[in-house]
Design a protein around this motif. Sequence first.
Motif, PDB file in Angstrom:
ATOM      1  N   ARG A   1      -6.330   0.092  -5.722  1.00  0.00           N
ATOM      2  CA  ARG A   1      -5.840  -0.458  -6.987  1.00  0.00           C
ATOM      3  C   ARG A   1      -5.182   0.638  -7.835  1.00  0.00           C
ATOM      4  NH1 ARG A   1      -7.091  -4.766 -10.578  1.00  0.00           N
ATOM      5  NH2 ARG A   1      -8.538  -5.639  -9.062  1.00  0.00           N
ATOM      6  N   GLU A   2      -5.837   1.815  -7.903  1.00  0.00           N
ATOM      7  CA  GLU A   2      -5.269   2.917  -8.685  1.00  0.00           C
ATOM      8  C   GLU A   2      -4.016   3.469  -8.025  1.00  0.00           C
ATOM      9  OE1 GLU A   2      -8.653   2.675  -8.181  1.00  0.00           O
ATOM     10  OE2 GLU A   2      -8.896   1.942 -10.242  1.00  0.00           O
ATOM     11  N   ARG A   3      -4.016   3.546  -6.711  1.00  0.00           N
ATOM     12  CA  ARG A   3      -2.848   4.096  -6.020  1.00  0.00           C
ATOM     13  C   ARG A   3      -1.637   3.174  -6.181  1.00  0.00           C
ATOM     14  NH1 ARG A   3      -6.742   5.039  -2.211  1.00  0.00           N
ATOM     15  NH2 ARG A   3      -5.883   3.571  -0.674  1.00  0.00           N
ATOM     16  N   LYS A   4      -1.876   1.875  -6.203  1.00  0.00           N
ATOM     17  CA  LYS A   4      -0.764   0.943  -6.425  1.00  0.00           C
ATOM     18  C   LYS A   4      -0.148   1.168  -7.804  1.00  0.00           C
ATOM     19  CE  LYS A   4      -1.858  -2.999  -3.429  1.00  0.00           C
ATOM     20  NZ  LYS A   4      -2.161  -4.453  -3.413  1.00  0.00           N
ATOM     21  N   LYS A   5      -0.995   1.384  -8.802  1.00  0.00           N
ATOM     22  CA  LYS A   5      -0.492   1.624 -10.156  1.00  0.00           C
ATOM     23  C   LYS A   5       0.304   2.932 -10.220  1.00  0.00           C
ATOM     24  CE  LYS A   5      -4.288  -0.844 -12.463  1.00  0.00           C
ATOM     25  NZ  LYS A   5      -5.502  -0.685 -13.310  1.00  0.00           N
ATOM     26  N   ALA A   6      -0.100   3.879  -9.382  1.00  0.00           N
ATOM     27  CA  ALA A   6       0.569   5.183  -9.361  1.00  0.00           C
ATOM     28  C   ALA A   6       1.457   5.316  -8.128  1.00  0.00           C
ATOM     29  CB  ALA A   6      -0.482   6.288  -9.395  1.00  0.00           C
ATOM     30  N   ARG A   7       2.091   4.230  -7.744  1.00  0.00           N
ATOM     31  CA  ARG A   7       2.866   4.197  -6.491  1.00  0.00           C
ATOM     32  C   ARG A   7       3.832   5.374  -6.367  1.00  0.00           C
ATOM     33  NH1 ARG A   7       5.206   1.456  -2.361  1.00  0.00           N
ATOM     34  NH2 ARG A   7       3.750  -0.269  -2.456  1.00  0.00           N
TER      35      ARG A   7
ATOM     36  N   MET B   1       0.847  -1.198   0.000  1.00  0.00           N
ATOM     37  CA  MET B   1       0.000   0.000   0.000  1.00  0.00           C
ATOM     38  C   MET B   1       0.878   1.243   0.000  1.00  0.00           C
ATOM     39  SD  MET B   1      -1.503  -2.673   1.428  1.00  0.00           S
ATOM     40  CE  MET B   1      -1.312  -2.695   3.183  1.00  0.00           C
ATOM     41  N   PRO B   2       0.877   2.036  -1.056  1.00  0.00           N
ATOM     42  CA  PRO B   2       1.675   3.270  -1.055  1.00  0.00           C
ATOM     43  C   PRO B   2       1.164   4.237   0.001  1.00  0.00           C
ATOM     44  CG  PRO B   2       0.241   3.177  -2.988  1.00  0.00           C
ATOM     45  CD  PRO B   2       0.149   1.841  -2.325  1.00  0.00           C
ATOM     46  N   GLY B   3       2.069   4.948   0.630  1.00  0.00           N
ATOM     47  CA  GLY B   3       1.704   5.852   1.721  1.00  0.00           C
ATOM     48  C   GLY B   3       1.778   5.199   3.079  1.00  0.00           C
ATOM     49  N   TYR B   4       2.043   3.901   3.104  1.00  0.00           N
ATOM     50  CA  TYR B   4       2.153   3.161   4.365  1.00  0.00           C
ATOM     51  C   TYR B   4       3.642   3.000   4.644  1.00  0.00           C
ATOM     52  CZ  TYR B   4       0.568  -0.412   7.780  1.00  0.00           C
ATOM     53  OH  TYR B   4       0.268  -1.130   8.915  1.00  0.00           O
ATOM     54  N   GLY B   5       4.211   3.928   5.428  1.00  0.00           N
ATOM     55  CA  GLY B   5       5.649   3.875   5.672  1.00  0.00           C
ATOM     56  C   GLY B   5       6.120   5.069   6.474  1.00  0.00           C
ATOM     57  N   ALA B   6       7.432   5.264   6.503  1.00  0.00           N
ATOM     58  CA  ALA B   6       8.057   6.328   7.293  1.00  0.00           C
ATOM     59  C   ALA B   6       8.407   7.510   6.394  1.00  0.00           C
ATOM     60  CB  ALA B   6       9.302   5.801   7.993  1.00  0.00           C
ATOM     61  N   TYR B   7       8.119   8.716   6.884  1.00  0.00           N
ATOM     62  CA  TYR B   7       8.359   9.932   6.120  1.00  0.00           C
ATOM     63  C   TYR B   7       8.945  10.988   7.052  1.00  0.00           C
ATOM     64  CZ  TYR B   7       5.314   7.386   3.009  1.00  0.00           C
ATOM     65  OH  TYR B   7       4.776   6.395   2.228  1.00  0.00           O
ATOM     66  N   ALA B   8       9.890  11.786   6.535  1.00  0.00           N
ATOM     67  CA  ALA B   8      10.614  12.766   7.346  1.00  0.00           C
ATOM     68  C   ALA B   8       9.923  14.120   7.315  1.00  0.00           C
ATOM     69  CB  ALA B   8      12.044  12.901   6.848  1.00  0.00           C
ATOM     70  N   THR B   9       9.826  14.755   8.482  1.00  0.00           N
ATOM     71  CA  THR B   9       9.285  16.113   8.574  1.00  0.00           C
ATOM     72  C   THR B   9      10.389  17.117   8.233  1.00  0.00           C
ATOM     73  OG1 THR B   9       9.868  16.292  10.914  1.00  0.00           O
ATOM     74  CG2 THR B   9       7.682  15.400  10.381  1.00  0.00           C
ATOM     75  N   ARG B  10       9.993  18.376   8.169  1.00  0.00           N
ATOM     76  CA  ARG B  10      10.962  19.429   7.816  1.00  0.00           C
ATOM     77  C   ARG B  10      12.090  19.523   8.844  1.00  0.00           C
ATOM     78  NH1 ARG B  10       7.633  23.868   7.435  1.00  0.00           N
ATOM     79  NH2 ARG B  10       8.353  24.911   9.317  1.00  0.00           N
TER      80      ARG B  10
ATOM     81  N   THR C   1      -6.311   1.546   4.059  1.00  0.00           N
ATOM     82  CA  THR C   1      -7.579   1.529   3.330  1.00  0.00           C
ATOM     83  C   THR C   1      -7.794   2.832   2.560  1.00  0.00           C
ATOM     84  OG1 THR C   1      -8.859   2.518   5.132  1.00  0.00           O
ATOM     85  CG2 THR C   1      -8.556   0.121   5.189  1.00  0.00           C
ATOM     86  N   ASP C   2      -8.818   2.816   1.725  1.00  0.00           N
ATOM     87  CA  ASP C   2      -9.195   4.034   1.008  1.00  0.00           C
ATOM     88  C   ASP C   2      -9.610   5.130   1.984  1.00  0.00           C
ATOM     89  OD1 ASP C   2      -8.717   2.650  -1.331  1.00  0.00           O
ATOM     90  OD2 ASP C   2     -10.826   2.120  -1.645  1.00  0.00           O
ATOM     91  N   ALA C   3     -10.273   4.735   3.066  1.00  0.00           N
ATOM     92  CA  ALA C   3     -10.685   5.712   4.076  1.00  0.00           C
ATOM     93  C   ALA C   3      -9.469   6.361   4.730  1.00  0.00           C
ATOM     94  CB  ALA C   3     -11.571   5.047   5.132  1.00  0.00           C
ATOM     95  N   HIS C   4      -8.432   5.581   4.986  1.00  0.00           N
ATOM     96  CA  HIS C   4      -7.203   6.135   5.564  1.00  0.00           C
ATOM     97  C   HIS C   4      -6.598   7.174   4.615  1.00  0.00           C
ATOM     98  CE1 HIS C   4      -6.561   2.214   8.054  1.00  0.00           C
ATOM     99  NE2 HIS C   4      -7.447   3.008   8.598  1.00  0.00           N
TER     100      HIS C   4
ATOM    101  N   GLN D   1      -5.539  16.030  -3.654  1.00  0.00           N
ATOM    102  CA  GLN D   1      -5.805  14.620  -3.989  1.00  0.00           C
ATOM    103  C   GLN D   1      -7.015  14.068  -3.237  1.00  0.00           C
ATOM    104  OE1 GLN D   1      -2.771  15.860  -3.453  1.00  0.00           O
ATOM    105  NE2 GLN D   1      -1.767  15.498  -5.443  1.00  0.00           N
ATOM    106  N   ALA D   2      -7.504  14.810  -2.241  1.00  0.00           N
ATOM    107  CA  ALA D   2      -8.714  14.375  -1.538  1.00  0.00           C
ATOM    108  C   ALA D   2      -9.895  14.283  -2.499  1.00  0.00           C
ATOM    109  CB  ALA D   2      -9.033  15.325  -0.396  1.00  0.00           C
ATOM    110  N   ASN D   3      -9.842  15.067  -3.557  1.00  0.00           N
ATOM    111  CA  ASN D   3     -10.941  15.084  -4.534  1.00  0.00           C
ATOM    112  C   ASN D   3     -10.540  14.448  -5.863  1.00  0.00           C
ATOM    113  OD1 ASN D   3     -12.663  16.630  -2.761  1.00  0.00           O
ATOM    114  ND2 ASN D   3     -11.353  18.392  -3.223  1.00  0.00           N
ATOM    115  N   ASP D   4      -9.438  13.719  -5.868  1.00  0.00           N
ATOM    116  CA  ASP D   4      -8.945  13.093  -7.104  1.00  0.00           C
ATOM    117  C   ASP D   4      -9.472  11.658  -7.181  1.00  0.00           C
ATOM    118  OD1 ASP D   4      -7.586  12.034  -9.240  1.00  0.00           O
ATOM    119  OD2 ASP D   4      -5.610  12.792  -8.638  1.00  0.00           O
ATOM    120  N   ASP D   5     -10.496  11.462  -7.986  1.00  0.00           N
ATOM    121  CA  ASP D   5     -11.098  10.129  -8.095  1.00  0.00           C
ATOM    122  C   ASP D   5     -10.138   9.098  -8.659  1.00  0.00           C
ATOM    123  OD1 ASP D   5     -13.439  11.065  -7.048  1.00  0.00           O
ATOM    124  OD2 ASP D   5     -14.400  11.408  -9.002  1.00  0.00           O
ATOM    125  N   SER D   6      -9.116   9.531  -9.399  1.00  0.00           N
ATOM    126  CA  SER D   6      -8.172   8.581  -9.997  1.00  0.00           C
ATOM    127  C   SER D   6      -7.275   7.935  -8.951  1.00  0.00           C
ATOM    128  CB  SER D   6      -7.310   9.284 -11.051  1.00  0.00           C
ATOM    129  OG  SER D   6      -6.392  10.180 -10.438  1.00  0.00           O
TER     130      SER D   6
END
Length: 409
Positions: free
Chosen positions: A275-281, A230-239, A250-253, A265-270
């Motif tokens: 499934r779409e997010r995996k393709k656009a990882r 799942m893209p977005g499930y991981g560690a990310y650095a702050t400023r 999940t999609d809700a997350h 992207q909150a309003n980006d249906d793509s």
Amino acid sequence: MEKSVLAGRRVIELGTMLAAPFAAHILSQLGAEVIKVEPPRGDPTRSLVRGGPSGTFIAYSHGKKSVCIDLSSPEGHAAFCRLLATADVLVHNLAPKAARKLKLTREDCRAVNPRLVYCHIRGYAAGPQADDLASNPVAEASSGVMESNRIDGRPSRLGPSYHDQFAGAYAVIGILAAMLEAKAGEDAGPVEVGLYETGLHVASRDLTGAQLKMQLLGRPEREPNGEFSMPGYGAYATRDQHWIYLLMLTDAHWLKFCRAMALPQANDDSLAHLRERKKAREQVEEVVRAAIAACTFEEATARLQAGGVGFTEVLPLERVLDAPQARQPGKLRQVHYRGLAFEVPEFPRLDAAADGVATLPPPELGEHTLALLQSAGLSPRACEDLLACGAIGAADPDAFAWAAVRQAA
């Protein structure tokens, strides 16, 4: 406070390093009396850090008693058998050949104590490798864990010895099941746990997933770089260079995250569905990375919390126990050893907060040898003779000193 579930039960631990000591530690936390039987040089974890005990020894030996016996000597073995006759459980992680050589197989031990629950944690359970040696990294390597965990391209161990600890936990499950069998009037069978088999069971979802993909796709397919699919499930650095680990299952997350960070992207249906997010990882990863990097840690956590997003800070070990969740009653136990004070995490259970009983400090090597052998029927004179011939040992408060820390010039 209710009586501990294993109060009145005596467990003998013949354990080195981690798997069996960890199993016995859990049994101790559940109320059992645990007697750690050690050779004259002691468990190796007594001398791993600057000539003295390691965190492993302190964390998993408090609450236990120590008896020092040379099991290779006839006199020491006989003394051990006197102690074994008083026990409810024996848990050990001796190599199979060593157990046979020392006459400590299940048959040997049950001949001394027919009601004994016998538990052997070994490298491999029954099979062509039954006598082979294994360790935590060997279990990782043989069960597929290590191959995907690479440092500079080289397959590497995870770091913590989780397979040892999983094996210890599985051993406790087996011991408790055997106790239930005995309570029902059945003969408690032996408990045998292999590190290899433990590794297989822990990896079963991944091993099954690999078979699923082979049958669906006709080829193996791995998660990218050991991360979740799942893209977005991981560690990310702050400023300000704090790391935040995001829960993005999940999609809700995903929608909550986008709204919390005020992302278009909150309003980006793509990108609305996994499934779409995996393709656009790569695109999704960049969106998330940039959103967190634009904020300080304080700003990011405030937004994520307000938006109901699952996250945590990636903490170094020295800060873990400062968390308010860790400071709640029943989470930590005060342990003192040789003038040092430790806060040791408790075995998680609902009644831990009500357990006000102080724990025994980690025992000195042989601290309880004489008292326990005499309680098992050996006379003081017999114990003195065993001490004189080296078959047993008693505590020596000057046995070690942690090496001094050299000050930089």
